[in-house]
Design an enzyme around this catalytic site. Structure first.
Site, mmCIF file in Angstrom:
data_model
loop_
_atom_site.group_PDB
_atom_site.id
_atom_site.type_symbol
_atom_site.label_atom_id
_atom_site.label_comp_id
_atom_site.label_asym_id
_atom_site.label_seq_id
_atom_site.Cartn_x
_atom_site.Cartn_y
_atom_site.Cartn_z
ATOM 1 N N ARG A 148 1.193 -11.255 9.191
ATOM 2 C CA ARG A 148 1.715 -9.915 8.904
ATOM 3 C C ARG A 148 2.729 -9.567 9.983
ATOM 4 O O ARG A 148 2.481 -9.833 11.164
ATOM 5 C CB ARG A 148 0.560 -8.911 8.926
ATOM 6 N N TYR A 160 3.760 2.367 13.782
ATOM 7 C CA TYR A 160 2.475 1.789 13.395
ATOM 8 C C TYR A 160 2.512 0.262 13.543
ATOM 9 O O TYR A 160 3.491 -0.376 13.168
ATOM 10 C CB TYR A 160 2.131 2.135 11.927
ATOM 11 N N ASP A 210 2.646 -4.219 6.194
ATOM 12 C CA ASP A 210 1.862 -3.010 5.926
ATOM 13 C C ASP A 210 2.778 -1.785 6.003
ATOM 14 O O ASP A 210 3.318 -1.482 7.069
ATOM 15 C CB ASP A 210 0.731 -2.896 6.961
ATOM 16 N N HIS A 212 1.655 1.181 5.367
ATOM 17 C CA HIS A 212 0.717 2.159 5.941
ATOM 18 C C HIS A 212 0.911 3.567 5.361
ATOM 19 O O HIS A 212 1.031 4.554 6.090
ATOM 20 C CB HIS A 212 0.822 2.174 7.474
ATOM 21 N N GLU A 236 1.569 -3.743 1.694
ATOM 22 C CA GLU A 236 0.272 -3.061 1.758
ATOM 23 C C GLU A 236 0.468 -1.548 1.793
ATOM 24 O O GLU A 236 1.378 -1.053 2.457
ATOM 25 C CB GLU A 236 -0.414 -3.542 3.038
ATOM 26 N N GLU A 262 -7.862 -0.018 1.788
ATOM 27 C CA GLU A 262 -8.655 -0.044 3.033
ATOM 28 C C GLU A 262 -9.304 1.301 3.340
ATOM 29 O O GLU A 262 -10.342 1.334 3.989
ATOM 30 C CB GLU A 262 -7.815 -0.537 4.216
ATOM 31 N N ARG A 283 -8.285 -3.967 -1.153
ATOM 32 C CA ARG A 283 -8.579 -4.113 0.272
ATOM 33 C C ARG A 283 -9.847 -3.388 0.734
ATOM 34 O O ARG A 283 -10.041 -3.137 1.929
ATOM 35 C CB ARG A 283 -7.376 -3.635 1.094
ATOM 36 N N GLU A 339 -7.990 -10.137 6.146
ATOM 37 C CA GLU A 339 -7.295 -9.719 7.365
ATOM 38 C C GLU A 339 -8.143 -10.088 8.581
ATOM 39 O O GLU A 339 -9.363 -9.919 8.575
ATOM 40 C CB GLU A 339 -7.065 -8.202 7.344
ATOM 41 N N TRP A 402 -0.081 9.131 8.505
ATOM 42 C CA TRP A 402 -0.051 8.107 9.531
ATOM 43 C C TRP A 402 -0.603 6.837 8.908
ATOM 44 O O TRP A 402 -0.198 5.857 8.785
ATOM 45 C CB TRP A 402 -0.929 8.455 10.735
HETATM 46 O O1 EZ4 Z 1 -4.599 1.430 10.702
HETATM 47 O O2 EZ4 Z 1 -7.903 0.061 10.886
HETATM 48 O O3 EZ4 Z 1 -4.203 -3.110 7.834
HETATM 49 N N1 EZ4 Z 1 -4.690 -2.602 8.798
HETATM 50 C C1 EZ4 Z 1 -4.588 -1.305 9.113
HETATM 51 C C2 EZ4 Z 1 -5.319 -0.848 10.350
HETATM 52 C C3 EZ4 Z 1 -5.693 0.631 10.301
HETATM 53 C C4 EZ4 Z 1 -6.837 0.897 11.240
HETATM 54 C C5 EZ4 Z 1 -7.293 2.350 11.179
HETATM 55 O O4 EZ4 Z 1 -8.518 2.515 11.824
HETATM 56 O O5 EZ4 Z 1 -3.929 -0.563 8.409
HETATM 57 O O6 EZ4 Z 1 -4.538 -1.159 11.478
HETATM 58 CO CO CO Z 2 -3.441 -1.456 6.519
#
Ligand code: EZ4
Ligand code: CO
Length: 402
Positions: A148, A160, A210, A212, A236, A262, A283, A339, A402
């Site tokens: 990644r 991030y 990601d 995010h 992702e 996730e 996920r 992951e 975030w």
């Molecule tokens: O931001 O687990 O794909 N992984 C992620 C992680 C999340 C953290 C948050 O607690 O997106 O890095």
């Molecule tokens: Co993630």
């Protein structure tokens, strides 16, 4: 019949916070379950201590499905990360116990191996493109087959996914860190650094990214289209997933595969994403989606729709979760990728054993149960430290995801 005799809720912070549930039976068999919910740890600890522990005393530890139903339906209040993480901890601890009683590793109880090993992806990152490319090279040299890639967006504070030390740790401050966000800057920069990484990797190594939860559906569609030639394994969390419909729009515009889930915690949260084939990888995890029992249910639904698994495996999921995940991953037919961020030495000394990493694959422990031991004495040396995940703000100061 053995009964559940003792329930311990263990909180430790060997570099970061972890909540662990330990169930002990009247025969002296113990089982571990991860109960860590990053930034909201003590809510789950209290849920377990005040509300679930009294219900578990005297129950038959062999009745995993019945206990799951009892805790889920019995709450009356459905779903939610705190409830589902607490139920997960009980469920995983009971699978650990069942394995130990049977003398078998948990994956054998789930139907045995479907594959030789569990393909993992690691996290490469950098403050700029050259640093990212160096990090990618370093991970490739360690034998990882899927990487990644995340880089800091120029001009923004604290992007991030960009690691400062050896392990990425976003929940590092006593109060939430405030980070900047600019969608246009990201949409301009991310495809360019991902192109540089793909060029460096050539073919034969998977490239992941990601987003995010940062984009709107149409922005995510634009992003997905702009990176199609780079053959990402997945993008992702392109957009927040509470609104499952939103993914339809992304899907109409791009063939870049999509992974999400996730932060989701039940089969209901991913049902439409799966049955309408709006995603390619789900996920959800053992720890935040109700344990092995419920995760298996989600993965079996996903299999019907050619959606594969891609469980979250960040550092804030404890080694107990890593172990449980690998037992599930090795057994299910529709496994995609796992992951793997790894843990610090401090953490791995508190949680001993677990899966073995070799050539970019994780292999489950052959010990009965999950194969993880908890060192109480060492854990006691690391008291809980309040920590929050960061928040993101747009350039005008308004709050972003975030
Ligand atoms: O931001 O687990 O794909 N992984 C992620 C992680 C999340 C953290 C948050 O607690 O997106 O890095
Ligand atoms: Co993630």
């Amino acid at each position: 019949m053995a009964t559940i005799e003792r329930v311990d809720i263990l909180v430790t912070s060997p570099g970061r916070n972890f909540v662990t549930l330990r169930i002990t039976t009247s025969d002296g068999v113990t089982g571990l379950g991860d109960a860590t919910l990053n930034g909201r740890e003590l809510a789950v600890a209290a849920y377990l201590r005040d509300h679930l522990a009294p219900l578990l005393a005297g129950r038959d530890p062999a009745r995993i499905e019945d206990t799951w139903q009892y805790l889920y339906r019995g709450a009356y209040w459905r779903r939610g990360p705190v409830t589902m993480t607490a139920i997960a901890a009980v469920d995983v601890a009971l699978w650990d116990i069942k394995g130990k009683v049977a003398g078998l590793p948990v994956y054998q109880l789930l139907g045995g191996r479907s594959r030789d090993g569990v393909l993992v992806y690691c996290h490469a990152s950098g403050a700029d493109v050259p640093a990212l490319l160096d990090d990618v090279d370093a991970y490739r040299e360690k034998g990882f087959r899927a990487i990644r890639a995340q880089a800091a967006v120029p001009g923004l504070s604290g992007s991030y996914g960009v690691r400062k030390g050896t392990i990425y740790e976003p929940a590092a401050t006593a109060l939430p860190d405030e980070q900047g966000w600019d969608t246009e800057a990201y949409l301009d920069f991310a495809p360019r650094y991902l192109a540089a990484v793909r060029e460096r990797l050539g073919s034969g190594i998977h490239l992941l990214h990601d987003v995010h939860h940062r984009l709107t559906p149409i922005e995510a569609a634009r992003f997905g289209k702009s990176v199609e030639e780079l053959r990402l394994f997945w993008m992702e969390d392109p957009t927040p997933a509470e609104n499952q419909d939103a993914f339809r729009l992304i899907r109409q515009h791009t063939t870049t595969p999509i992974a999400t889930g996730e932060v989701l915690n039940s089969i209901w949260d991913v049902r439409q994403l799966i049955t309408e084939q709006l995603i390619d990888y789900v996920r959800t995890t053992v720890v935040h989606a109700g344990g092995i029992t419920h995760l298996r249910r989600i993965f079996d639904l996903a299999a019907l729709y050619q959606v594969r698994t891609g469980s979250h495996g960040a550092t804030d999921l404890s080694p107990v979760s890593t172990a449980a995940a690998v037992h599930v991953d090795i057994a299910v037919s529709n496994f995609g990728i796992q992951e793997h961020m790894g843990h610090t030495e401090e953490t791995l000394n508190v949680f001993r054993g677990g899966p073995r990493l070799e050539n970019g694959m994780l292999h489950p422990s052959e010990e009965p149960g999950l194969g993880v031991e908890y060192d109480d004495e060492l854990a006691a040396r690391y008291p809980y430290e309040p920590r929050y995940l960061p928040v993101a703000r747009r350039l005008d100061g308004s709050l972003h995801d975030w």
